[in-house]
Design a protein around this motif. Structure first.
Motif, PDB file in Angstrom:
ATOM      1  N   LYS A  13      45.732  31.244  37.899  1.00  0.00           N
ATOM      2  CA  LYS A  13      45.434  30.192  36.930  1.00  0.00           C
ATOM      3  C   LYS A  13      45.099  28.852  37.582  1.00  0.00           C
ATOM      4  CE  LYS A  13      49.327  30.551  34.870  1.00  0.00           C
ATOM      5  NZ  LYS A  13      49.865  31.527  35.818  1.00  0.00           N
ATOM      6  N   THR A  14      45.918  28.413  38.497  1.00  0.00           N
ATOM      7  CA  THR A  14      45.726  27.100  39.104  1.00  0.00           C
ATOM      8  C   THR A  14      44.436  27.050  39.917  1.00  0.00           C
ATOM      9  OG1 THR A  14      48.109  26.739  39.151  1.00  0.00           O
ATOM     10  CG2 THR A  14      46.768  25.361  40.613  1.00  0.00           C
ATOM     11  N   THR A  15      44.221  28.059  40.732  1.00  0.00           N
ATOM     12  CA  THR A  15      43.000  28.129  41.529  1.00  0.00           C
ATOM     13  C   THR A  15      41.785  28.195  40.628  1.00  0.00           C
ATOM     14  OG1 THR A  15      44.173  29.255  43.313  1.00  0.00           O
ATOM     15  CG2 THR A  15      41.773  29.491  43.270  1.00  0.00           C
ATOM     16  N   THR A  16      41.837  29.042  39.622  1.00  0.00           N
ATOM     17  CA  THR A  16      40.713  29.214  38.706  1.00  0.00           C
ATOM     18  C   THR A  16      40.453  27.946  37.913  1.00  0.00           C
ATOM     19  OG1 THR A  16      41.177  31.580  38.572  1.00  0.00           O
ATOM     20  CG2 THR A  16      39.815  30.634  36.824  1.00  0.00           C
ATOM     21  N   ALA A  17      41.501  27.248  37.511  1.00  0.00           N
ATOM     22  CA  ALA A  17      41.330  26.025  36.719  1.00  0.00           C
ATOM     23  C   ALA A  17      40.466  25.007  37.458  1.00  0.00           C
ATOM     24  CB  ALA A  17      42.674  25.418  36.357  1.00  0.00           C
ATOM     25  N   ALA A  18      40.739  24.797  38.732  1.00  0.00           N
ATOM     26  CA  ALA A  18      39.949  23.835  39.507  1.00  0.00           C
ATOM     27  C   ALA A  18      38.491  24.276  39.600  1.00  0.00           C
ATOM     28  CB  ALA A  18      40.549  23.671  40.894  1.00  0.00           C
ATOM     29  N   LEU A  19      38.284  25.563  39.743  1.00  0.00           N
ATOM     30  CA  LEU A  19      36.918  26.084  39.828  1.00  0.00           C
ATOM     31  C   LEU A  19      36.197  25.987  38.488  1.00  0.00           C
ATOM     32  CD1 LEU A  19      37.737  29.168  42.061  1.00  0.00           C
ATOM     33  CD2 LEU A  19      36.445  27.131  42.765  1.00  0.00           C
ATOM     34  N   VAL A  20      36.896  26.280  37.395  1.00  0.00           N
ATOM     35  CA  VAL A  20      36.295  26.154  36.058  1.00  0.00           C
ATOM     36  C   VAL A  20      35.923  24.699  35.811  1.00  0.00           C
ATOM     37  CG1 VAL A  20      36.753  26.299  33.566  1.00  0.00           C
ATOM     38  CG2 VAL A  20      37.395  28.199  35.067  1.00  0.00           C
ATOM     39  N   GLN A  21      36.810  23.798  36.168  1.00  0.00           N
ATOM     40  CA  GLN A  21      36.545  22.370  35.973  1.00  0.00           C
ATOM     41  C   GLN A  21      35.248  21.965  36.669  1.00  0.00           C
ATOM     42  OE1 GLN A  21      36.986  19.665  38.508  1.00  0.00           O
ATOM     43  NE2 GLN A  21      36.127  18.329  36.947  1.00  0.00           N
ATOM     44  N   LEU A  23      32.679  23.730  37.030  1.00  0.00           N
ATOM     45  CA  LEU A  23      31.536  24.393  36.391  1.00  0.00           C
ATOM     46  C   LEU A  23      31.244  23.904  34.973  1.00  0.00           C
ATOM     47  CD1 LEU A  23      32.391  28.030  37.540  1.00  0.00           C
ATOM     48  CD2 LEU A  23      30.548  26.557  38.442  1.00  0.00           C
ATOM     49  N   LEU A  24      32.213  23.246  34.359  1.00  0.00           N
ATOM     50  CA  LEU A  24      32.020  22.757  32.986  1.00  0.00           C
ATOM     51  C   LEU A  24      31.774  21.250  33.015  1.00  0.00           C
ATOM     52  CD1 LEU A  24      34.817  24.624  30.970  1.00  0.00           C
ATOM     53  CD2 LEU A  24      32.364  25.159  31.079  1.00  0.00           C
ATOM     54  N   PRO A  25      30.685  20.807  32.407  1.00  0.00           N
ATOM     55  CA  PRO A  25      30.413  19.367  32.396  1.00  0.00           C
ATOM     56  C   PRO A  25      31.497  18.601  31.649  1.00  0.00           C
ATOM     57  CG  PRO A  25      28.801  20.594  31.077  1.00  0.00           C
ATOM     58  CD  PRO A  25      29.717  21.603  31.699  1.00  0.00           C
ATOM     59  N   ASP A  26      31.773  17.410  32.151  1.00  0.00           N
ATOM     60  CA  ASP A  26      32.722  16.493  31.506  1.00  0.00           C
ATOM     61  C   ASP A  26      34.070  17.166  31.234  1.00  0.00           C
ATOM     62  OD1 ASP A  26      33.565  14.041  30.480  1.00  0.00           O
ATOM     63  OD2 ASP A  26      32.850  14.487  28.452  1.00  0.00           O
ATOM     64  N   SER A  27      34.593  17.858  32.254  1.00  0.00           N
ATOM     65  CA  SER A  27      35.890  18.518  32.081  1.00  0.00           C
ATOM     66  C   SER A  27      36.868  18.009  33.122  1.00  0.00           C
ATOM     67  CB  SER A  27      35.741  20.041  32.170  1.00  0.00           C
ATOM     68  OG  SER A  27      35.331  20.429  33.465  1.00  0.00           O
ATOM     69  N   ARG A  28      38.134  18.220  32.811  1.00  0.00           N
ATOM     70  CA  ARG A  28      39.203  17.828  33.731  1.00  0.00           C
ATOM     71  C   ARG A  28      40.362  18.795  33.530  1.00  0.00           C
ATOM     72  NH1 ARG A  28      37.356  14.758  30.342  1.00  0.00           N
ATOM     73  NH2 ARG A  28      36.437  13.341  31.803  1.00  0.00           N
ATOM     74  N   VAL A  29      41.193  18.909  34.563  1.00  0.00           N
ATOM     75  CA  VAL A  29      42.349  19.808  34.500  1.00  0.00           C
ATOM     76  C   VAL A  29      43.569  19.016  34.049  1.00  0.00           C
ATOM     77  CG1 VAL A  29      43.902  21.296  35.841  1.00  0.00           C
ATOM     78  CG2 VAL A  29      41.425  21.342  36.290  1.00  0.00           C
ATOM     79  N   ALA A 157      40.802  42.589  41.186  1.00  0.00           N
ATOM     80  CA  ALA A 157      39.939  42.783  42.357  1.00  0.00           C
ATOM     81  C   ALA A 157      38.709  41.885  42.296  1.00  0.00           C
ATOM     82  CB  ALA A 157      39.514  44.245  42.449  1.00  0.00           C
ATOM     83  N   VAL A 158      38.848  40.724  41.659  1.00  0.00           N
ATOM     84  CA  VAL A 158      37.731  39.809  41.493  1.00  0.00           C
ATOM     85  C   VAL A 158      38.090  38.468  42.123  1.00  0.00           C
ATOM     86  CG1 VAL A 158      36.223  38.695  39.784  1.00  0.00           C
ATOM     87  CG2 VAL A 158      37.133  40.975  39.336  1.00  0.00           C
ATOM     88  N   SER A 159      37.151  37.840  42.784  1.00  0.00           N
ATOM     89  CA  SER A 159      37.415  36.547  43.425  1.00  0.00           C
ATOM     90  C   SER A 159      37.632  35.470  42.369  1.00  0.00           C
ATOM     91  CB  SER A 159      36.239  36.150  44.316  1.00  0.00           C
ATOM     92  OG  SER A 159      35.124  35.766  43.521  1.00  0.00           O
ATOM     93  N   PRO A 160      38.400  34.446  42.710  1.00  0.00           N
ATOM     94  CA  PRO A 160      38.584  33.332  41.776  1.00  0.00           C
ATOM     95  C   PRO A 160      37.250  32.689  41.368  1.00  0.00           C
ATOM     96  CG  PRO A 160      40.199  33.193  43.529  1.00  0.00           C
ATOM     97  CD  PRO A 160      39.244  34.295  43.910  1.00  0.00           C
ATOM     98  N   GLN A 161      36.292  32.655  42.278  1.00  0.00           N
ATOM     99  CA  GLN A 161      34.989  32.075  41.957  1.00  0.00           C
ATOM    100  C   GLN A 161      34.297  32.870  40.848  1.00  0.00           C
ATOM    101  OE1 GLN A 161      36.092  32.768  45.069  1.00  0.00           O
ATOM    102  NE2 GLN A 161      36.231  30.741  45.987  1.00  0.00           N
ATOM    103  N   ARG A 162      34.367  34.201  40.929  1.00  0.00           N
ATOM    104  CA  ARG A 162      33.743  35.028  39.892  1.00  0.00           C
ATOM    105  C   ARG A 162      34.482  34.910  38.566  1.00  0.00           C
ATOM    106  NH1 ARG A 162      32.109  40.883  41.073  1.00  0.00           N
ATOM    107  NH2 ARG A 162      31.452  40.606  38.925  1.00  0.00           N
ATOM    108  N   VAL A 163      35.805  34.821  38.624  1.00  0.00           N
ATOM    109  CA  VAL A 163      36.596  34.646  37.400  1.00  0.00           C
ATOM    110  C   VAL A 163      36.227  33.315  36.744  1.00  0.00           C
ATOM    111  CG1 VAL A 163      38.930  34.330  36.486  1.00  0.00           C
ATOM    112  CG2 VAL A 163      38.483  36.116  38.191  1.00  0.00           C
ATOM    113  N   ALA A 164      36.176  32.251  37.539  1.00  0.00           N
ATOM    114  CA  ALA A 164      35.827  30.933  37.003  1.00  0.00           C
ATOM    115  C   ALA A 164      34.430  30.942  36.399  1.00  0.00           C
ATOM    116  CB  ALA A 164      35.926  29.878  38.100  1.00  0.00           C
ATOM    117  N   GLN A 165      33.490  31.595  37.073  1.00  0.00           N
ATOM    118  CA  GLN A 165      32.124  31.658  36.554  1.00  0.00           C
ATOM    119  C   GLN A 165      32.079  32.422  35.238  1.00  0.00           C
ATOM    120  OE1 GLN A 165      29.326  30.101  38.248  1.00  0.00           O
ATOM    121  NE2 GLN A 165      28.754  30.281  36.088  1.00  0.00           N
ATOM    122  N   GLN A 166      32.856  33.494  35.139  1.00  0.00           N
ATOM    123  CA  GLN A 166      32.904  34.275  33.903  1.00  0.00           C
ATOM    124  C   GLN A 166      33.439  33.426  32.751  1.00  0.00           C
ATOM    125  OE1 GLN A 166      34.957  38.026  34.328  1.00  0.00           O
ATOM    126  NE2 GLN A 166      34.847  38.473  32.153  1.00  0.00           N
TER     127      GLN A 166
END
Length: 184
Positions: A13-21, A23-29, A157-166
């Motif tokens: 969750k924590t790793t993915t949150a930073a990556l999602v942030q 990728l999404l415009p005007d977002s923050r964790v 079995a998925v990288s955090p980058q791929r999870v965040a992109q999804q």
């Protein structure tokens, strides 16, 4: 809006949150665990518990903190936080909905042996009995309500980058960067 990343310890969750942030415009964790930290710092302390989520003030404080941050900063909040008690999730999600704040609820899922391995080999936090203790409650919540109430993303079995992109693709595809297709 809020993009809530749920799931048990070790799901990413924590790793993915930073990556999602990123990728999404005007977002923050906004880490709701920090609200628990504020409560834990109160001295003399609040009644003994094994989890600050059991303190009744935590849930409305999470709602109010998110509301105030969104009112002040706008955009999207990405909130990585394990919530395995259905009553607590209902309290938080209905509180946010009462303010008209849309939520996209994602559960990051991994198979139990993978979670166990991630927790025991965590290079930042180290092995944790506390975190391991939540594997069974996660399984119970996933089986009874949690997976039904969220978009489940398998991180086994998925990288955090791929999870965040999804996650980002799902939010953006639905036009949810500023409005939700599903208010919970």
């Amino acid at each position: 809006m809020i993009v809530w990343l749920n799931g048990t310890h070790g799901a990413g969750k924590t790793t993915t949150a930073a990556l999602v942030q990123s990728l999404l415009p005007d977002s923050r964790v906004l880490d709701a665990e920090q609200v628990g930290g504020v409560l834990m710092s109160i001295t003399p302390g609040l009644p003994e518990t094994d989890n600050f989520q059991h303190w009744p003030p935590w849930r409305p404080l999470v709602v109010e903190t998110a509301r105030q941050v969104l009112h002040y900063a706008g955009g999207t909040l990405v909130m990585p936080m394990t919530v395995l008690v259905e009553e607590y999730w209902r309290e938080i999600s209905s509180g946010l909905a009462g303010y008209g704040i849309p939520i996209r609820h994602f559960v990051l899922h991994a198979e139990t042996p993978v979670l166990h391995d991630r927790i025991m080999n965590d290079e930042v936090m180290g092995p944790s009995r506390f975190r391991l203790a939540y594997l069974k409650p996660y399984e119970d919540a996933a089986r009874t309500w949690l997976h039904r109430d969220a978009e489940v993303i398998d991180t086994t079995a998925v990288s955090p980058q791929r999870v965040a992109q999804q996650i980002a693709d799902s939010v953006l595809r639905a036009g949810c960067a500023n409005a939700s297709d599903r208010v919970i």
